[in-house]
Design an enzyme around this catalytic site. Structure first.
Site, PDB file in Angstrom:
ATOM      1  CG  ASP A 200      41.391 -34.544  42.330  1.00  0.00           C
ATOM      2  OD1 ASP A 200      40.157 -34.829  42.194  1.00  0.00           O
ATOM      3  OD2 ASP A 200      41.715 -34.473  43.334  1.00  0.00           O
ATOM      4  CG  ASN A 208      36.259 -29.643  52.071  1.00  0.00           C
ATOM      5  OD1 ASN A 208      35.769 -28.657  51.871  1.00  0.00           O
ATOM      6  ND2 ASN A 208      36.030 -30.383  51.182  1.00  0.00           N
ATOM      7  CG  HIS A 213      31.920 -27.946  52.201  1.00  0.00           C
ATOM      8  ND1 HIS A 213      31.052 -26.863  51.708  1.00  0.00           N
ATOM      9  CD2 HIS A 213      31.735 -29.039  52.348  1.00  0.00           C
ATOM     10  CE1 HIS A 213      30.649 -28.064  50.463  1.00  0.00           C
ATOM     11  NE2 HIS A 213      30.955 -29.284  51.106  1.00  0.00           N
ATOM     12  CG  ASP A 217      31.860 -24.736  48.269  1.00  0.00           C
ATOM     13  OD1 ASP A 217      32.186 -26.050  48.256  1.00  0.00           O
ATOM     14  OD2 ASP A 217      30.665 -24.158  49.091  1.00  0.00           O
ATOM     15  CD  GLU A 243      38.819 -33.163  45.202  1.00  0.00           C
ATOM     16  OE1 GLU A 243      37.955 -33.766  44.362  1.00  0.00           O
ATOM     17  OE2 GLU A 243      39.516 -34.569  45.838  1.00  0.00           O
TER      18      GLU A 243
HETATM   19  N1  LIG Z   1      34.136 -27.638  49.724  1.00  0.00           N
HETATM   20  C1  LIG Z   1      33.569 -28.566  48.950  1.00  0.00           C
HETATM   21  N2  LIG Z   1      34.098 -30.002  49.183  1.00  0.00           N
HETATM   22  C2  LIG Z   1      34.268 -30.627  48.580  1.00  0.00           C
HETATM   23  C3  LIG Z   1      32.785 -30.887  47.213  1.00  0.00           C
HETATM   24  N3  LIG Z   1      33.113 -31.876  46.589  1.00  0.00           N
HETATM   25  C4  LIG Z   1      33.654 -33.214  47.031  1.00  0.00           C
HETATM   26  N4  LIG Z   1      34.133 -32.493  48.070  1.00  0.00           N
HETATM   27  C5  LIG Z   1      34.907 -32.724  48.479  1.00  0.00           C
HETATM   28  O1  LIG Z   1      36.077 -33.651  48.299  1.00  0.00           O
HETATM   29  C6  LIG Z   1      37.115 -34.125  49.319  1.00  0.00           C
HETATM   30  C7  LIG Z   1      37.696 -34.952  47.979  1.00  0.00           C
HETATM   31  O2  LIG Z   1      38.527 -36.018  48.939  1.00  0.00           O
HETATM   32  P1  LIG Z   1      39.496 -36.969  48.416  1.00  0.00           P
HETATM   33  O3  LIG Z   1      38.565 -37.962  47.626  1.00  0.00           O
HETATM   34  O4  LIG Z   1      39.458 -37.806  49.390  1.00  0.00           O
HETATM   35  O5  LIG Z   1      40.650 -36.432  47.618  1.00  0.00           O
HETATM   36  P2  LIG Z   1      41.248 -35.850  48.156  1.00  0.00           P
HETATM   37  O6  LIG Z   1      41.256 -35.370  49.304  1.00  0.00           O
HETATM   38  O7  LIG Z   1      41.608 -34.131  47.706  1.00  0.00           O
HETATM   39  O8  LIG Z   1      43.116 -36.564  48.188  1.00  0.00           O
HETATM   40  P3  LIG Z   1      43.889 -36.937  46.665  1.00  0.00           P
HETATM   41  O9  LIG Z   1      42.698 -36.477  45.631  1.00  0.00           O
HETATM   42  O10 LIG Z   1      43.993 -37.909  46.297  1.00  0.00           O
HETATM   43  O11 LIG Z   1      44.444 -35.938  47.018  1.00  0.00           O
HETATM   44  C8  LIG Z   1      35.881 -34.894  50.035  1.00  0.00           C
HETATM   45  O12 LIG Z   1      36.048 -34.536  51.434  1.00  0.00           O
HETATM   46  C9  LIG Z   1      34.555 -34.194  49.314  1.00  0.00           C
HETATM   47  O13 LIG Z   1      33.583 -33.866  50.188  1.00  0.00           O
HETATM   48  C10 LIG Z   1      32.311 -29.142  46.448  1.00  0.00           C
HETATM   49  O14 LIG Z   1      31.347 -28.931  46.124  1.00  0.00           O
HETATM   50  N5  LIG Z   1      32.595 -28.839  48.275  1.00  0.00           N
END
Ligand SMILES: Nc1nc2c(ncn2[C@@H]2O[C@H](COP(=O)(O)OP(=O)(O)OP(=O)(O)O)[C@@H](O)[C@H]2O)c(=O)[nH]1
Length: 324
Positions: A200, A208, A213, A217, A243
């Site tokens: 991850d 983001n 965004h 991506d 992610e």
């Molecule tokens: N650009 C983009 N963002 C996505 C997608 N799917 C999920 N996200 C974003 O990924 C982010 C995941 O955030 P978190 O679950 O807090 O995880 P993180 O910021 O990576 O934190 P840690 O995993 O703890 O390191 C969120 O802001 C979602 O909106 C996608 O397909 N595209």
């Protein structure tokens, strides 16, 4: 000239012979009066023989004239049967009966030829219809085949779409589940090894939020390409959601899976994502678990997830193995 019938001809002929003989006899009667009876007997006998010879000659002549047109007709019938078109049918015959037979035969042949011509025309029309129908059937078959092929292509494409993550073109979670089930069914429960790791992107929310965004991506796509390049053909890689990614490594024990995950982690740190503010780097955390007998795929993934949680909570950008 009107034709005489055979019966009339015979009657006339025998009457003529009889009249001729009677005339000869009546003319000679005076001279015969003085002839002795013995001589008279001889004369009557000779006259009878002469009459018999004349009748026989006449009969042979008549039979010949009767038989010739019949033989010609028989010959014509044989030639027609063999398909020869130039069979000669006698037009001139001595008797009314043979002349009638010959005319009827000619009419019969004319009728047969007319029927044959009609049949030929019908046959040609039928052949035309058959080839038109065959062409129609061929076209219909081809259309059916094309539409079946198109349908199959569409079904294949839909299946592919249903199994593929649109952003990365990797397998999606559902497809991963199916492939994992297949791998688990294949597992030799006694001797097989298999490992799973989940990874991850760290602080992805910051990418983001900080760069948009689209940049997020692009980071996901870049990570997917890099991971696919690091894994073997037989490994199953999927985007699990957001992610987060999962990799199933058949024939890999924990040490091997840790090695692969570590190599991938290091590679990710070298990636640079282009942003309007300049290139940025990213890191990822990994949780690894090895399959052991009695453990199903869900439990194995849950263990890898726990290990990932450990990696996140011990500083990120690292590979952690599941530990009881
Ligand atoms: N650009 C983009 N963002 C996505 C997608 N799917 C999920 N996200 C974003 O990924 C982010 C995941 O955030 P978190 O679950 O807090 O995880 P993180 O910021 O990576 O934190 P840690 O995993 O703890 O390191 C969120 O802001 C979602 O909106 C996608 O397909 N595209």
């Amino acid at each position: 000239m009107p034709k005489l019938s055979l019966r009339t001809t015979l009657a006339l002929s025998f009457a003529s012979i009889s009249v001729l003989m009677s005339l000869l006899l009546s003319h000679s009667l005076e001279r015969l009066a003085n002839v002795p009876v013995g001589c008279l007997q001889s004369i009557v006998l000779m006259a009878g023989v002469a009459m018999a010879v004349l009748s026989a000659l006449f009969g042979v002549l008549l039979a010949g004239r009767m038989a010739r047109p019949m033989m010609q007709l028989s010959d014509a019938a044989d030639r027609l049967r063999r398909g020869e078109d130039d069979a000669a049918i006698p037009t001139e015959t001595a008797f009314r009966e043979t002349w009638q037979l010959s005319s009827s035969f000619r009419r019969l042949i004319d009728t047969l030829r007319a029927e044959q011509t009609k049949l030929g025309v019908l046959n040609a029309a039928l052949e035309e219809q058959v080839s038109a129908r065959t062409l129609m059937l061929d076209t219909a078959n081809r259309l059916l085949f094309d539409s079946l092929e198109e349908r199959q292509q569409l079904v294949d494409r839909l299946k592919e779409l249903a199994n593929t993550d649109s952003l990365t073109q990797l397998l999606n979670r559902r497809a991963f589940q199916e492939r994992a089930d297949i791998e688990f069914k294949r597992l030799d429960r006694q001797s097989a090894t298999l490992s799973v790791f989940i990874f991850d992107i760290d602080h992805f929310k910051r990418i983001n939020d900080g760069y948009g965004h689209e940049t997020g991506d692009e980071a996901i796509r870049m990570l997917a390409r890099t991971a696919a390049g690091e894994l073997r053909e037989m490994d199953v890689l999927a985007r699990f959601g957001g992610e987060e990614f999962v990799a199933l490594l058949p024939d890999a024990d924990l040490a091997t899976a840790m090695e692969v995950a570590e190599r991938l982690r290091a590679k990710i740190t070298t990636l640079r994502i282009a942003t309007p503010a300049g290139p940025i780097a990213m890191t990822a955390s990994f949780g690894v678990a090895q399959w052991v007998p009695q453990v199903g795929i869900d439990t194995l993934i849950a263990r890898a997830d726990q290990a990932l949680y450990g990696a996140k909570h011990t500083g990120r950008d690292r590979v952690v193995a599941w530990d009881e």
